[in-house]
Scaffold this active site. Structure first.
Site, PDB file in Angstrom:
ATOM      1  N   ASP A   1       1.079  -0.992  -0.152  1.00  0.00           N
ATOM      2  CA  ASP A   1      -0.189   0.338  -0.556  1.00  0.00           C
ATOM      3  C   ASP A   1       0.963   1.603   0.444  1.00  0.00           C
ATOM      4  OD1 ASP A   1      -2.954   0.713  -0.060  1.00  0.00           O
ATOM      5  OD2 ASP A   1      -2.065   1.608   2.463  1.00  0.00           O
TER       6      ASP A   1
ATOM      7  N   GLU B   1       1.354   0.368  -4.948  1.00  0.00           N
ATOM      8  CA  GLU B   1       1.214   1.771  -5.223  1.00  0.00           C
ATOM      9  C   GLU B   1       2.017   2.422  -5.677  1.00  0.00           C
ATOM     10  OE1 GLU B   1      -3.512   2.382  -4.193  1.00  0.00           O
ATOM     11  OE2 GLU B   1      -1.812   2.271  -2.169  1.00  0.00           O
TER      12      GLU B   1
END
Ligand code: CA
Length: 637
Positions: free
Chosen positions: A332, A361
């Site tokens: 994340d 990400e």
């Protein structure tokens, strides 16, 4: 000032040494249990004093024993319990600048009680068999990821263990149309990996409450223990570990790999976090004025460049691989981590599992004191060692920017996004036929390998693709939306990158227009399995695309040079993208037409074409004529 600086430097060098020694250690070096004694270790260079509090039962209010930590070298404290501490519970407490901080769980705890209040000393060898880890380098190029939340997967089913880890081990559950759902359905669909939304212990759900309570789980509490609300008995740390492992094993038995969504970029709590209570301010980044920086948008950001947080990440990830046999990780807000840390992680994990899948990400949610050239950003992905990034380029080229709800993309006939679609189809690598100056966000390739490029059109964030189509195309008929959806799935599945879908896309998942469902009730988030009947042609379409990708190397070449050589665009304007791809033996022609009208693809008649997959009729006459809003795959003989 000078003295302080020198001290800091010495500490840094010493920590570096611990790091060098301990990345070699496979087991938890912070708690070592054996039947005759248990050793506890704690890193807290600035602590005045520190204690271990020991409890016999999970819910005991008073400890039966307090052990004093002794300060050792390099800011590490140690305490030893003589005798057999098996199954006892424990917490730590640190005195810092003359003040006793909160009683807190060890950041390295691997077994915790309800709501992560206490840690338990567990004899892992006794309760769990160590998984046999596949350490061969049998790299698979066709990777299709299915992102799913534990609770969503079975909450609307007749599973015995609805919404739990064990729900995903049940193979006989059906929807009201008698169609298999849950694990059996996922297996039938043919995906290669599931990506599980946070399954480590997170903070937002009261695990002791029987009321329905929902969260995605991006608020980490105890990184090395499974979340209790997914267990049938959150009070029993041993059970929750067992059930989490059973779920992973069930996927493995069905030939499906498990990718874990991890959130090391921030902690759910800030001042009260176990990191800050045990070693105040060390693990977080700060602004020049001393306040906490917040690139996560959640109140804090961790500092992966600090040796002991980097080491923490490596040890935590290693634990999940060694004891749970996890096959990959999705990071994340990965750009909050520095490039060096990500490469250290890649090296450490590949030493255990060479074919581990790592991606994240490649962006942050806000500004960070970490300089951009050090961040594991999408634009820096070429400096990452086998760590991939999500492609917002292809995502938004397909459907329009996620931040502009009425915007449409390629599938709805928006002109001049062909180059972004091509960029995604080749997997973000340098390709001689892609004009990078016309790609929507990235004006250069950012991947060394197509497998660094995660191709998707929907994930848990933002509107589902279906809801977006409804918003941006108010006058489109159901049939028209389904056709656009099919094209969107075709682009993602036959991209050379990692193909990624959110659970339920195979039946046009809706969250009823909800843009951010992180804490919304089950009726918004739960998978509506009965829609498998309504959208059975979509389910079939997705299944066929996945099979095509898995069974044909031409769609998963896995190497930039091969993609440069073997993927050739034959048409790339006016909303038509057509390309051939080959593995040298079998050749395919893919034609994507997002005009509403028919298009003729001039290929000549010297070759023979056989239809492999199409959502609309195709006419092979003097040339190839495809219908509007269509995705066609032909085999070239
Ligand atoms: Ca929890």
């Amino acid at each position: 000032m000078h003295k302080k600086l020198i001290l800091l430097l010495i500490t840094f060098v010493m920590i570096k040494n611990i790091q060098a020694q301990s990345t070699q250690t496979s087991e938890n070096m912070w708690l070592s249990y054996n039947p005759s004694y248990t050793t506890f270790k704690l890193f807290s260079p600035e602590a005045d004093e520190a204690i271990v509090k020991m409890y016999k039962l999970a819910n005991d209010k008073t400890s039966f024993l307090t052990l004093k930590f002794e300060k050792k070298d390099d800011g590490v404290w140690q305490a030893t319990f003589d005798g057999n501490a098996e199954n006892f519970f424990y917490t730590y407490q640190v005195k810092h600048k003359g003040v006793w901080l909160n009683e807190t769980v060890d950041i390295y705890a691997t077994a915790v009680t309800a709501n992560g209040k206490k840690a338990q000393i567990v004899d892992w060898e006794k309760h769990y068999s160590k998984p046999v880890i596949n350490n061969t380098n049998d790299k698979k190029n066709a990777i299709v990821v299915y992102e799913v939340h534990v609770r969503d997967a079975t909450i609307f089913t007749n599973a015995k263990n609805k919404g739990k880890f064990l729900g995903l081990t049940e193979t006989k559950i059906k929807n009201k149309f008698n169609q298999p759902v849950g694990l059996s359905h996922i297996k039938n669909l043919g995906i290669t990996h599931v990506q599980i939304l946070p399954m480590f212990d997170y903070n937002s759900i009261d695990e002791t409450s029987s009321k329905p309570n929902y969260n995605w789980g991006y608020d980490p509490l105890n990184y090395n223990a499974p979340e209790g609300s997914y267990s049938t008995n959150p009070n029993n740390p041993i059970t929750r570990i067992k059930e989490c492992r059973s779920m992973i094993e069930a996927f493995h038995k069905n030939g499906i790999g498990v990718i874990m969504d991890v959130v090391y970029n921030h902690t759910g709590l800030t001042k009260e976090s176990n990191f800050n209570q045990l070693c105040p301010n060390y693990y977080y980044r700060t602004n020049p004025n001393g306040t906490l920086s917040d690139a996560s948008g959640c109140g804090n950001e961790t500092a992966s460049e600090k040796p002991m947080f980097r080491k923490f990440m490596i040890e935590s990830l290693t634990h999940w691989v060694k004891w749970y046999n996890v096959d990959g990780f999705r990071f994340d807000l990965m750009a909050i981590h520095d490039i060096e840390t990500m490469n250290e992680i890649s090296k450490a994990l590949r030493a255990i599992k060479p074919n581990i899948i790592l991606y994240g990400e490649g962006w942050t949610s806000g500004g960070s004191p970490l300089p951009e050239n050090k961040r594991a950003l999408k634009a820096n992905a070429k400096q990452l060692d086998g760590v991939g990034v999500f492609s917002d380029d292809i995502r938004d080229a397909i459907k329009g920017s996620v931040f502009n709800h009425k915007e449409n993309g390629f599938i709805a006939g928006v002109p001049n996004v062909e180059e972004s679609i091509k960029f995604g189809l080749v997997g973000g690598i340098q390709h001689p036929q892609v004009d990078y100056s016309k790609v929507n966000y990235s004006k250069a390739s950012y991947c060394n390998s197509p497998l660094q490029h995660v191709s998707y059109n929907e994930c848990h964030d933002n509107h589902t693709l279906w809801d977006r189509l409804v918003l941006a195309n108010p006058s489109a008929t159901e049939k028209e939306k389904v056709e656009m959806y099919k094209v969107a799935m075709g682009i993602v599945m036959l991209s050379q990158g990692v193909s990624f879908m959110q659970a339920g896309q195979e039946f046009c998942r809706t969250k009823f227009g909800e843009e951010n469902s992180y804490n919304k009730p089950d009726k918004i988030n739960g998978l509506q399995w009965d829609n498998l009947e309504k959208y059975k042609t979509m389910n079939q379409w997705v299944k066929q695309l996945i099979n095509l990708k898995k069974n044909n190397e031409a769609f998963a070449l896995g190497d930039a040079n091969l993609v440069q050589k073997n993927v050739q665009f034959v048409e790339d304007k006016n909303n038509v993208v057509a390309f051939t791809t080959t593995n040298g033996i079998k050749t395919f022609l893919v034609i994507i037409n997002t005009n509403t009208s028919k298009k003729t693809i001039e290929v000549g008649l010297e070759k023979k074409y056989k239809t492999v997959l199409n959502n609309k009729p195709v006419l092979i006459a003097d040339n190839i004529i495809v219908e509007g809003t269509s995705f066609t795959v032909l085999e070239v003989k």
